[in-house]
Each structure stands twice: as C-alpha cells, then as structure tokens.
Design a protein around this motif. Sequence first.
Motif, PDB file in Angstrom:
ATOM      1  N   GLY A   1      14.210   4.472 -19.425  1.00 35.69           N
ATOM      2  CA  GLY A   1      15.329   3.618 -18.324  1.00 35.69           C
ATOM      3  C   GLY A   1      14.733   3.509 -16.257  1.00 35.69           C
ATOM      4  N   GLY A   2      13.660   4.304 -16.148  1.00 34.62           N
ATOM      5  CA  GLY A   2      14.448   4.266 -14.661  1.00 34.62           C
ATOM      6  C   GLY A   2      12.960   3.335 -14.366  1.00 34.62           C
ATOM      7  N   MET A   3      13.352   3.613 -12.929  1.00 31.06           N
ATOM      8  CA  MET A   3      12.840   2.273 -12.513  1.00 31.06           C
ATOM      9  C   MET A   3      11.442   2.365 -11.344  1.00 31.06           C
ATOM     10  SD  MET A   3      14.252  -0.683 -13.158  1.00 31.06           S
ATOM     11  CE  MET A   3      15.151  -0.471 -14.046  1.00 31.06           C
ATOM     12  N   PRO A   4      10.229   1.980 -11.274  1.00 28.22           N
ATOM     13  CA  PRO A   4      10.381   0.925 -11.626  1.00 28.22           C
ATOM     14  C   PRO A   4       9.986   1.141 -12.829  1.00 28.22           C
ATOM     15  CG  PRO A   4       9.115   0.768  -9.933  1.00 28.22           C
ATOM     16  CD  PRO A   4       8.796   2.047 -10.134  1.00 28.22           C
ATOM     17  N   LEU A   5      10.269  -0.873 -13.960  1.00 26.01           N
ATOM     18  CA  LEU A   5      10.740  -0.272 -15.504  1.00 26.01           C
ATOM     19  C   LEU A   5       9.782  -0.448 -16.398  1.00 26.01           C
ATOM     20  CD1 LEU A   5      12.408  -0.225 -17.719  1.00 26.01           C
ATOM     21  CD2 LEU A   5      12.691  -2.368 -17.976  1.00 26.01           C
ATOM     22  N   ALA A   6       9.216   0.545 -17.323  1.00 26.44           N
ATOM     23  CA  ALA A   6       7.607   0.363 -17.938  1.00 26.44           C
ATOM     24  C   ALA A   6       6.751  -0.118 -17.005  1.00 26.44           C
ATOM     25  CB  ALA A   6       8.579  -0.422 -19.426  1.00 26.44           C
ATOM     26  N   VAL A   7       5.887   0.252 -16.407  1.00 23.59           N
ATOM     27  CA  VAL A   7       5.159  -0.025 -15.300  1.00 23.59           C
ATOM     28  C   VAL A   7       4.437   0.882 -14.660  1.00 23.59           C
ATOM     29  CG1 VAL A   7       6.685  -1.197 -13.879  1.00 23.59           C
ATOM     30  CG2 VAL A   7       4.146  -2.193 -13.943  1.00 23.59           C
ATOM     31  N   SER A   8       3.266   1.041 -14.151  1.00 24.94           N
ATOM     32  CA  SER A   8       2.248   1.912 -13.331  1.00 24.94           C
ATOM     33  C   SER A   8       3.039   2.049 -11.804  1.00 24.94           C
ATOM     34  CB  SER A   8       1.052   1.428 -12.272  1.00 24.94           C
ATOM     35  OG  SER A   8       0.675   2.262 -11.778  1.00 24.94           O
ATOM     36  N   GLY A   9       4.443   3.183 -11.425  1.00 22.88           N
ATOM     37  CA  GLY A   9       4.901   3.112 -10.923  1.00 22.88           C
ATOM     38  C   GLY A   9       5.238   3.367  -9.655  1.00 22.88           C
ATOM     39  N   LEU A  10       6.145   4.578  -8.531  1.00 25.78           N
ATOM     40  CA  LEU A  10       5.415   4.478  -7.565  1.00 25.78           C
ATOM     41  C   LEU A  10       4.752   5.797  -7.788  1.00 25.78           C
ATOM     42  CD1 LEU A  10       9.893   4.622  -5.906  1.00 25.78           C
ATOM     43  CD2 LEU A  10       8.163   2.894  -5.704  1.00 25.78           C
ATOM     44  N   ASP A  11       3.651   5.538  -5.923  1.00 28.23           N
ATOM     45  CA  ASP A  11       2.321   6.498  -6.099  1.00 28.23           C
ATOM     46  C   ASP A  11       3.577   7.900  -4.872  1.00 28.23           C
ATOM     47  OD1 ASP A  11       2.691   6.048  -3.522  1.00 28.23           O
ATOM     48  OD2 ASP A  11       1.062   5.019  -3.318  1.00 28.23           O
ATOM     49  N   GLN A  12       3.191   9.109  -5.401  1.00 30.47           N
ATOM     50  CA  GLN A  12       3.602   9.784  -5.126  1.00 30.47           C
ATOM     51  C   GLN A  12       4.614   9.690  -3.293  1.00 30.47           C
ATOM     52  OE1 GLN A  12       5.375  13.083  -6.693  1.00 30.47           O
ATOM     53  NE2 GLN A  12       6.090  13.612  -4.483  1.00 30.47           N
ATOM     54  N   ASN A  13       3.467   8.778  -2.436  1.00 30.23           N
ATOM     55  CA  ASN A  13       3.690   9.321  -1.048  1.00 30.23           C
ATOM     56  C   ASN A  13       5.186   7.774  -0.932  1.00 30.23           C
ATOM     57  OD1 ASN A  13       3.779   9.092   2.185  1.00 30.23           O
ATOM     58  ND2 ASN A  13       2.428   6.434   1.795  1.00 30.23           N
ATOM     59  N   GLU A  14       5.014   6.662  -2.255  1.00 26.91           N
ATOM     60  CA  GLU A  14       6.448   5.809  -1.985  1.00 26.91           C
ATOM     61  C   GLU A  14       7.368   6.577  -2.116  1.00 26.91           C
ATOM     62  OE1 GLU A  14       3.450   1.915  -3.038  1.00 26.91           O
ATOM     63  OE2 GLU A  14       4.032   3.315  -4.714  1.00 26.91           O
ATOM     64  N   TYR A  15       7.057   7.447  -3.283  1.00 28.04           N
ATOM     65  CA  TYR A  15       8.258   8.383  -3.966  1.00 28.04           C
ATOM     66  C   TYR A  15       9.031   8.681  -2.517  1.00 28.04           C
ATOM     67  CZ  TYR A  15      11.488  10.877  -6.087  1.00 28.04           C
ATOM     68  OH  TYR A  15      12.931  11.173  -6.705  1.00 28.04           O
ATOM     69  N   GLN A  16       7.944   9.588  -1.981  1.00 27.53           N
ATOM     70  CA  GLN A  16       8.480  10.124  -0.534  1.00 27.53           C
ATOM     71  C   GLN A  16       9.659   9.603   0.064  1.00 27.53           C
ATOM     72  OE1 GLN A  16       7.023  10.793   2.778  1.00 27.53           O
ATOM     73  NE2 GLN A  16       9.395  11.961   3.051  1.00 27.53           N
ATOM     74  N   ILE A  17       8.773   8.845   0.650  1.00 29.87           N
ATOM     75  CA  ILE A  17       8.794   7.454   1.659  1.00 29.87           C
ATOM     76  C   ILE A  17      10.510   7.057   1.452  1.00 29.87           C
ATOM     77  CG2 ILE A  17       9.069   5.269   3.014  1.00 29.87           C
ATOM     78  CD1 ILE A  17       5.898   6.012   2.700  1.00 29.87           C
ATOM     79  N   LEU A  18      10.431   6.787   0.197  1.00 24.44           N
ATOM     80  CA  LEU A  18      11.999   5.633  -0.477  1.00 24.44           C
ATOM     81  C   LEU A  18      12.954   6.639  -0.673  1.00 24.44           C
ATOM     82  CD1 LEU A  18      10.740   3.168  -3.058  1.00 24.44           C
ATOM     83  CD2 LEU A  18      12.030   2.687  -1.012  1.00 24.44           C
ATOM     84  N   SER A  19      12.623   7.734  -1.389  1.00 26.23           N
ATOM     85  CA  SER A  19      13.671   9.011  -1.297  1.00 26.23           C
ATOM     86  C   SER A  19      14.090   9.310  -0.186  1.00 26.23           C
ATOM     87  CB  SER A  19      13.250   9.986  -2.623  1.00 26.23           C
ATOM     88  OG  SER A  19      12.265  10.480  -2.136  1.00 26.23           O
ATOM     89  N   THR A  20      13.035  10.139   0.984  1.00 26.00           N
ATOM     90  CA  THR A  20      13.710  10.314   1.886  1.00 26.00           C
ATOM     91  C   THR A  20      14.540   9.188   3.188  1.00 26.00           C
ATOM     92  OG1 THR A  20      11.956  11.860   2.132  1.00 26.00           O
ATOM     93  CG2 THR A  20      12.792  11.263   3.961  1.00 26.00           C
TER      94      THR A  20
END
Length: 830
Positions: free
Chosen positions: A185-204
């Motif tokens: 149930g995480g986001m983006p929901l049940a779809v090709s999600g964030l790539d590693q770079n996008e996740y790193q940018i958003l989480s930071t």
Amino acid sequence: MNKAKKSGAIVSVFIVIGMAFLLLGNQQPPEELIENHVTATEQSYSFSKSIKPIMDNKCLACHACYDAPCQLKLESSQGLARGASKKPVYDGERFQDTPPTRLYVDAQTPQEWRNKGFYSVLSAYTQSKHETSPPLMLQMLTLAKNNPLPINKKVPEEIQLGFDRVNYCPAPTEFADYAEEYPHGGMPLAVSGLDQNEYQILSTWLKQGSKIDSAPVTISKQEQLLMKQWETWLNQPDKKSTLLSRYLYEHLFLGHLYLSDANVNSHELNQSDLHHRGVNRTDINSTDINNTRAKATQFYQLIRSYTPTGEPPVIVATVRPNDDPKKPFFYRLIPIIDTIVHKTHITYRFDSDRLSHYQQLFYTSDWSVENLPGYGYKDRSNPFLTFAAIPAKQRYQFLLDDAEFFVRNFIRGPVCRGQIATNVIRDQFWIMFEDPNVEHYTNNANYQLSVNQHLGLPGEETSLLNFGSQWLRYNEDRNQYLDLRQKAYQQQFPKGPELNHIWDGDKTNNNAFLTVFRHHNSASVTEGWQGEIPLTAWLMGYPLLERTYYELVANFDVFGSISHQTQTRLYFDLIRNGAETNFLRFIPAASRQALYDSWYQSSAIIKTEIAYHELDVKTPSNIPYSRNQPKHELLETLLDKYPALNGGDDPINRCNDGCATQIEDSLHAQVAHAMSKIAAIPASQLAGIKWLPEVSFVRINLDQNPTHTKANENFLVYTLIRNRRHSSVAYLLGESLRYQEELDSLTIMPAPIGSYPNLILQMNLAELDDFVTSFSAIDSAKSFEQFIQRWSLGRMNPQFWNVFHSFKDYLQATRPLEAGIYDMNRYGNW
C-alpha cells in the motif's frame, strides 16, 4: 394523483430506502498529534526545481482535484502543505451538506487546515515522550520501496485499484497498522515507482525539513494590461454592467481562461486535422515539445474578490458562484499556479477580441436594468428570472459561440464523477442546437414571460425532509413548461420543424455539432459528430442549455447532501429526456413512438408514464424522408450538409472499405485503414469488446524501434472507446439490470479522448496489422489475456511513466491549449 405527484412519491420512497442501505457509519477523526517542524538550516534540494518535477511525474496522475485520494492534492505546494484528510469529497451517504474544503478558498494556512481535520504528510510526529515517527510521506514512499511488486508482472487482483478503491488514509499514528495489513500500500501505489535517484532526492528533502520555496509566476506586460482592462470592464458600476458581469462570471468561474494564444497558434490543430492527417510530421519531437513547454500558456481564473484591482485578492468564499457575498466585491483575474491536469482543464479564450465581441454582443441592443436581482433562493434557482433584463437572444448566442466549453463544464465538471452521476446519459450520443433565428424562447418576449416561472431548478433546498416536496414541485413545473412549449411551437410552425431550424454554426463554428462519450463513471465531449450513428441524439434550445448549465455547474455543490445530489441527477434525467424528445420533433410523427419505445424499454416504460412529459406524436415534421429509417436518414443528411463542421467523413467508424485511402496523408491513411478493419466488424461478432475497458489509449510508434518509449519520439495516438448499451438510462440505480452487453459497440478515435485511461496499448507501425488481427481474433478471456500480455503497457513496466505522459506530450504538440496530465486512478490491474 397526476404524473408528477406519482413520480415524487415513488422517488422519495426509493431514495429513503436506498439511503438506509448506504449508511455505513461515520469514520472517526485522527487522534490529535504533535508535529515536529524540523527547521533545516540548509537543504540539498529545491522544492520547485527538484521535488515538484518528481511529484508531477510520479504522483500527480492520482493526487489531483476533488477525487485525489485522502484529499491530498499535489497540483501545487499549497496542497502538499495542507496535507491529507479522512473525509472524502465525493460522498453519497451524507444526510447534510458538509463544509467545503477547497484549496486556496476555505482555509489559507496549514494550521487552518489542521483545524479542519487535515494532517501533515511532511512533518515528523511525536507520538509519545520516547517515540518520533518520520513524515507520513516518507513512510509511504519507503513502504513502496521496501515491498516492490515484480517488474513486468500483472498487479495482483487482491490489490484494489480503480474508481471503487477504498482509500484508508492512515494518520501518522495509524501507519504501522496500515503497513502491516497492506504491505503493498505504499506510494506510488501498485505502479512502476520511484527510481533510486528520485527516492534519494525526495527522502533527503523530507528528512531535511521539507522546506518549500515558491516559483515566481511571470505575467507579461501585455497580459497585465489586458487583466486590468478586463477588471475595469467587469467592474463598471452601472446596473446594466453589474448584471451582465454577474451573468458572465457565473458562466466562466470554472474555466481556465487564456488571455493570449500567440505562442501556440502554430501548433494548434483542429479535429478535422486529426481525422485527415494525423500527426506524423515533426510535430512530436524533443525540440517542438521543449519549445511548447517553454512557451506554455498562462491560464487564469475569474473570481469574486473583496479587494479591488491593485490589491492582493481576497476570494469570496461562498459555496456557489451565485451565493450572497454579503458585502461589496470585485471581479478579478488571478493566475492559475497549479500544474494543469486534464480532467479539470476547461479552456476559454479571454483575449482582447473576446472583450470586443462582448461589447458588440451585449451593448449594441437597447436594454436596461431597473432593479438588480439579489442572491436569495428565487434568484439562485431560476436564472431566467434573475437575468431577464439581458436579452435572451444575446444570452443564447453567448452560449452557442462556445457551446463545447459550456457542455464540457457539465460533462467533465465536478458533477460528472461517478456512476450515479453519469448513468442517466448514453455511452455515445450527438448534440445539436436550435437555430437562434427561430428558437422560440429567444425570439418571443411574451412567450418568455409566460414560461419563466416554470423554469426554476431543484437542489437549493438540500434537507432530506424537503426532498419529496422539492422534486414534486420542480418535476411538475417542468411538465407544465413543456405543455406551453409544445403549444407554442405548434402555433409557430404548424407544418412542423424544418432542417434549417438546426443551427449550422453560421457555417464556420465547430461548436454546432458535438459528441459526448460516457466512460462508465466519467464522460468527455468533443467537437463534431464522432463514431457510428448513435442510438439517441440531443437537440437543445436556449432554455434547455441554460438549465443544464445551472443545474449541473453553477448550482451544483460537490459537498452537498444526498438530497441535493439526487435532486440534481434526477433533473439531469429530465434534461436528457427533454433533449431527446426535442430531436424526435424532426422525425415523422408516425415513427416517433416506436423510436422512443426503443430508447425506454422494459421498466422505463413506467418512468415515461409517471414522470416524463407525454410524447408529441401528432405534430408533423416538415422534412422530406425517403427511407424507412428516419433517424439515420436525418443524421446522415446533416453529416452530408455540414461536412466541415463534422470533421468530414469518418475514415474509421462510418466508412466502407477503401474510403481511408482518400485521406491525403498516406501514413495516416495506412493507420486509419487498418483501424477501420476493426470498426467494420459487426459489434455482435467482435467479441474483444466484451473484455475491453471503457477507454484504451493506443500509441503507434513510427520509428520502427520497439525499444523507444520516450515521449519525444514520433508516434500516433488513437483511442478505443467501449460504448455500453442499456435498455434505458432512465434510473439512477440498478444499471446492471438494464445492461445489454451483446449490443456494446466500439468507437476508434485518432486522438486521445477522455481524462482517465483504463489501459494503454502500444506497438510499432510495422506491427499494426498483427495488432488488428490479434484483437479481431479475441474470443475468450484467455485469448484476451494473451492479447494484453503482448500489446498492453502494464503498471509495473519500467517505462510506464514515460509512455503514460507521452499522451500529454502528444496533446501538447497538437492541441497545446487542451494539454494536461491524465488521471490514472481508473487504470486497471494490467
């Protein structure tokens, strides 16, 4: 008991019973939490430059508008800062109106939104003296990252998606339980999600305090000057101008107004261009797309403000545009700062030429205003009395000039979201309008005076206790009006209506003929008559068009009670019936009843007896007919008579084999010819329709390279639209009981149609014949699954987002004023 009284009594009983079943209980508000607002001395990433582009690309396709899950609207930073709520906007269970929660309008600061039950998704939370949780958004992103679904595999059916998904909207202290129960149930929901770079940018960014910087809105000097001219013109103090400005505002408040289209004219193509040429030149390439993005049109919204020109606007926060502002106000133009999403993007030209046109249209005739109307019940519920001083002919012409815009307001606006809202219209029908030179209401002042009192609209009284009496009153008024209308038209045209009584758009206006497609729980409208000859057609005169707009747009409260929503939709049913019977006037009298009965089969016969006005089967039609299918003959005659206004011949849906070769562009002719092979198969023999969703976008790559899925490569776009057939659309509920699946049909359009694609299919040009053959051969659920595996774009395809957004880029390059991000809330578990 007459028909109207019987109707009111029966409907009231059914609604009360239905509401008893719908009432499921109230959700409890989230427990009060203490937010830890992290103050970051330095941030690694800028919100406007680094964060918002990711959200626009990976989040906004779900989180926009009133149907954003958990009311988390991500079109702008203000929505992100507002946060989420457990209360849905669309709620068919509430007995009372609920306070609105419109971004920018009903609260201005995050704290004000907290007071309204919204909780932050950006702040860390202290749950106890010894426990602090990270921001809710970070937890949602991390949940998806740590529990990925298999790449290029179908999303499991147990993960509920689509329109009927239940959004649990966990508050921060509820997240642990949510994650345990819904690991995917995480986001983006049940779809090709964030790539590693996008996740790193958003989480930071989230860990560093999620500071939001605002990108400036640049308005050219030319548009600043035009804004001032418009505001000066709209705020003239004389009574005549005051009444006219109110009328204009109440019709334009939902619009995205553009003051200048100089930067996009060279890219704009009309529907005829799409039919005959497609877009196979260099329109779709990285240079052009970047250019159109760089020159993106600034859109504006017309508001009522308590402050005048030159001061910061203070929006008059009434529920409806015709509610009492309580104190003096001014009409203002404000720039739209949100990222544009297609489903709410209803554009309207508001340039200097429009200002000149208004001046010519409304001020050259002699009319005056003695007393300005107020904002009470009668003024809101009956626009024909409220604006009686403005000549009706000018009001009608104002609507006709941009009929697609006004029809789009109620076909794609807030009212048409959900099956109950849309199941009183057919899946495909054509609209036309009475010619303003002969339309009786706008040409006969005495007739206006005799019928105005019967043209009021229900929905203002929203208490459940008032439901029955309100519906009884307005249904009876409507039928009394139709009595007077029928007699007046019989007297004016004793030989019956003629072909030239249908508006021809003054030979140049493409708004004269429109097509509406219903997509189960949403709908769309496009210029020209598209697809095969429909089951029904609408003919709208001024009273019907104006009532439709006010009932479904100006007077509709998306936060209203079930009584308000039901009254609105029941009256929409009467509107549809009235437009259909207007059309039947042009059919020979002897043929009307049989045609009408084919539209209202089975239990709908009861509705025609107790609620609808009696069908006129006596007044003749003054149109010569030579065939025994008068409906087809009439519509085909109009198609032949006005080819330029209908996009010419339809090389796919209404052509015999070979007509696609008449298209000037050989490449588009090749594609259209292949697609026409599908459309040429009788619907009863095209079994694949049975498994298709409502809206399927088709991307045909032209570079012959199957690995290219970027949005800046040359490609064509088509849409497969499934039209569901029903024995009638006379009731709000029980649609499945009236469904005639064996009569479903398919419309194939050479453009993206609809705002909510349910499926994306893609292929290379060299594979087109294989695609046509494989779709035509579908004869079982298994063979459809094989078709999907070969041609569809699955949610877990690594290229999903590139291809999904390429349709927006296609529109940006071909019809840039219409372009916006599509919604994927209805995309299936492919």
